[in-house]
Structures are given as C-alpha cells and as structure tokens.
Design a protein around this motif. Structure first.
Motif, short mmCIF file in Angstrom:
data_model
loop_
_atom_site.label_atom_id
_atom_site.label_comp_id
_atom_site.label_asym_id
_atom_site.label_seq_id
_atom_site.Cartn_x
_atom_site.Cartn_y
_atom_site.Cartn_z
N ILE A 24 0.76 -1.02 0.06
CA ILE A 24 -0.51 0.02 -0.37
C ILE A 24 0.66 1.33 0.09
CG2 ILE A 24 -2.01 1.66 1.35
CD1 ILE A 24 -2.82 -2.10 2.58
N GLY A 25 0.68 2.41 -0.88
CA GLY A 25 1.09 3.83 -1.11
C GLY A 25 1.54 4.17 -2.04
N ASP A 26 0.65 5.41 -2.64
CA ASP A 26 0.69 6.60 -3.43
C ASP A 26 2.10 6.34 -4.22
OD1 ASP A 26 -2.40 6.41 -3.23
OD2 ASP A 26 -1.68 8.50 -2.58
N GLU A 27 2.91 5.96 -3.03
CA GLU A 27 4.76 6.28 -3.07
C GLU A 27 5.15 5.21 -4.60
OE1 GLU A 27 5.06 4.61 0.55
OE2 GLU A 27 3.10 6.44 -0.67
N ARG A 71 -1.08 -7.63 -4.41
CA ARG A 71 -1.62 -6.52 -4.83
C ARG A 71 -1.07 -5.29 -4.92
NH1 ARG A 71 -8.17 -6.25 -5.09
NH2 ARG A 71 -7.82 -4.94 -6.78
N LEU A 72 -0.96 -3.97 -5.68
CA LEU A 72 -0.37 -2.73 -5.81
C LEU A 72 -1.83 -1.47 -5.00
CD1 LEU A 72 2.66 -2.99 -6.91
CD2 LEU A 72 2.58 -3.41 -5.28
N LEU A 73 -1.80 -1.36 -4.53
CA LEU A 73 -2.73 0.04 -3.99
C LEU A 73 -2.58 1.33 -3.80
CD1 LEU A 73 -5.17 -2.45 -1.69
CD2 LEU A 73 -5.27 -2.18 -4.41
N GLY A 74 -3.13 2.27 -4.15
CA GLY A 74 -2.88 3.31 -3.51
C GLY A 74 -2.86 3.77 -2.21
N ASP A 75 -3.17 4.92 -1.30
CA ASP A 75 -3.83 5.06 -0.25
C ASP A 75 -4.83 6.14 -0.32
OD1 ASP A 75 -0.99 5.04 1.35
OD2 ASP A 75 -0.75 6.66 0.58
N GLU A 76 -6.00 5.38 -1.43
CA GLU A 76 -7.54 5.93 -1.81
C GLU A 76 -8.21 5.19 -0.32
OE1 GLU A 76 -11.20 6.96 -2.16
OE2 GLU A 76 -10.73 4.60 -3.43
N PRO A 77 -8.88 5.88 0.44
CA PRO A 77 -9.72 4.83 1.20
C PRO A 77 -10.37 4.27 1.12
CG PRO A 77 -9.77 7.76 1.22
CD PRO A 77 -9.05 7.56 0.89
N GLU A 78 -11.55 4.61 -0.27
CA GLU A 78 -12.80 3.99 -0.61
C GLU A 78 -11.72 2.37 -1.31
OE1 GLU A 78 -12.36 6.53 -1.05
OE2 GLU A 78 -14.37 7.94 0.77
N PHE A 79 -11.22 2.97 -1.92
CA PHE A 79 -10.96 1.46 -2.83
C PHE A 79 -9.63 0.45 -2.08
CE2 PHE A 79 -7.92 -0.68 -5.94
CZ PHE A 79 -8.66 -0.97 -6.71
N LEU A 80 -9.33 1.25 -1.05
CA LEU A 80 -8.57 0.36 -0.05
C LEU A 80 -9.76 -0.92 0.98
CD1 LEU A 80 -5.97 -0.31 1.54
CD2 LEU A 80 -6.28 1.16 2.49
N THR A 81 -10.01 0.52 1.55
CA THR A 81 -11.81 -0.54 1.88
C THR A 81 -12.37 -1.73 1.32
OG1 THR A 81 -11.60 1.10 3.36
CG2 THR A 81 -13.76 0.29 3.58
N GLN A 82 -12.45 -1.99 0.07
CA GLN A 82 -13.48 -2.70 -1.07
C GLN A 82 -12.07 -3.82 -0.57
OE1 GLN A 82 -14.15 -1.04 -4.80
NE2 GLN A 82 -13.84 -2.89 -5.81
N THR A 83 -10.73 -3.17 -1.27
CA THR A 83 -9.67 -4.58 -1.54
C THR A 83 -9.56 -5.45 -0.06
OG1 THR A 83 -9.10 -3.15 -3.66
CG2 THR A 83 -7.32 -5.00 -1.99
N GLY A 103 2.41 -0.97 4.32
CA GLY A 103 2.34 0.46 4.75
C GLY A 103 0.37 0.74 5.09
N GLY A 104 0.56 2.21 5.11
CA GLY A 104 0.25 3.12 5.39
C GLY A 104 -1.05 3.17 6.91
N ILE A 105 0.11 2.02 7.95
CA ILE A 105 -0.34 2.20 9.54
C ILE A 105 0.36 3.05 10.62
CG2 ILE A 105 -0.88 -0.31 9.04
CD1 ILE A 105 1.86 -0.80 10.48
#
Length: 252
Positions: A13-16, A45-57, A72-74
């Motif tokens: 997880i991470g936009d970077e 899976r590689l994800l950005g920090d966008e909360p809705e998609f992160l929650t869905q995933t 990431g992201g904690i």
C-alpha cells in the motif's frame, strides 16, 4: 504433522509505490522469507492510499481463505489510512490497544502524544505484531497481518508472524533446475510441456522466454519442487532437448 499450505497474498500500500517515486522491495523480501520455509506466494496487489478502494479491497480479501501480509499505511499522518480501512472492511470499531499504547509510550515517552499514539488504534480484537526496530507495533486480525511500509521494519515482523503463527505449515524448501534453450520458440514446446505436467504432477514447470537487444531468443525451461522429483524432471527436460538436437545450456 505439516498442514496443507494456505494461499498466501501480499497487499502493498502506498501512493509513492503506485506513482513510481519509490520502488517496492516487499515482494522480493517476502519471497526470501517464504522460500526457505517451503512456503509459496500466490498473489500480490499494489494499492494507493485512496480509502474507499482500499476498504473495498480489504473487504474482498477478508472474505477469502488464506493468509495476507499487508505493508504500508499504518502510520499516524492523514495519508495513512490502512488501520481505518481494515476496521471499516470488517465492520468493527477502531480502538486503542493497551499493549500497543505501552510499547509506543515506552519508546517515545511524552512525545507519544498527541499524534504517535494514534498508531496504537486498530480494529477491535486485533493483536499486536512486535516491531523490533522502533517498538511501534503492527497488528493481526483474521489471518491478515499489517506492518509498516519500511522494509527494514517489516522483515523481522513478517519473520515473527511466520514463526509464531504458521510454523505447522512450513516444510523443506523447494529447489529449481533449468536449461536454457538457444534460438527456440515456446510454441514448439507446448505439446511436450502439456505431457510433462501429466507425467510430473508434483512439479511446477516454468518457461521464461527472453529476447536480447540483438534479437536473439532464448527460453529458460525449468522445474521447481522437492529435490528427488526435480532431478527426475530435469533429466526429462535434458533428454527431450537432446532428442530434438536443440542447442541448450544448464542454468546455474
């Protein structure tokens, strides 16, 4: 008695990472930890920090069987949303974990407040993962294990999780052996590969074609599995290459 290995996934997880500002190191590191234990990674899976998609995933991931390592992201900054998204995905409240609070206070003292202490807030029912680098824990819930995005922190934490929760799944590591076919085409080997998989069902057959800058083509054709099966499969690959009078080299 060893248990059948669960499917193992990574969520990074991470936009970077998505933007390419930083190159991911967790995939290579995770494989380096899994392989000596005879465990295999099944998906990433590689994800950005966008909360809705992160929650869905995460909601989809929690609904599946298997083990998932999340990186990431904690942290405690506004763009760190993994803890909150995990709670939403599970439909659980988020609350401060007393052991995590104690670890963060022990590390930072009064400087734990008002911001760092938020890193002790997890979905209700989570248990901590010790952080041997700076004592800010990760957390585990429902076979998902959440760790920082910093690889030097995540490595010993993932090792701890593997040896604390999944030792019964560990088995002797697999080995690989391969040959490199020179100037070959994969299509010429499809029938053989299909028959090979029927003859050696316990082996993973792989074919990795390459094209050099000089337009020279090679195929790395190999097998992975336990040593005795791999040696037999490798002999079959060599015998077929010799039968076809193909130019080949062993991959060392």
């Amino acid at each position: 008695m060893m248990k059948k290995q669960p499917k193992i996934g990574l969520i990074i997880i991470g936009d970077e990472i998505i933007s390419g500002k930083r190159q991911d190191k967790h995939l290579v590191q995770a494989n380096a930890l899994l392989h000596p234990r005879g465990l295999q990674l099944n998906w990433v899976r590689l994800l950005g920090d966008e909360p809705e998609f992160l929650t869905q995933t995460l909601r989809e991931s929690f609904a599946q069987e298997g083990v998932v390592f999340c990186f990431g992201g904690i942290g405690a900054t506004p763009d760190d949303r993994t803890r909150q998204s995990a709670a939403l995905a599970l439909g659980l409240p988020i609350e401060r974990h007393s052991q995590a609070v104690a670890e963060i206070e022990a590390q930072f003292g009064e400087d734990a407040y008002p911001q760092r202490i938020h890193m002790a807030e997890y979905p209700k029912g989570a248990v901590i993962i010790p952080n041997f680098y700076n004592r800010v824990p990760g957390f585990s819930i429902q076979n998902h294990h959440f760790m920082p995005g910093f690889p030097m922190m995540a490595k010993p934490m993932m090792e701890w999780v593997l040896d604390h929760y999944y030792v019964d799944y560990q088995q002797p590591p697999t080995i690989e052996k391969a040959i490199r076919l020179m100037n070959g085409q994969e299509s010429e080997w499809v029938d053989f590969m299909q028959q090979f998989e029927l003859t050696f069902p316990n082996l993973r057959l792989f074919s990795l074609p390459s094209i050099s800058e000089e337009d020279k083509r090679t195929i790395e054709l190999g097998v992975e599995g336990n040593e005795s099966d791999v040696l037999k499969g490798y002999e079959a690959l060599v015998a077929e290459a010799q039968r076809r009078k193909s130019e080949w080299l062993p991959v060392l």
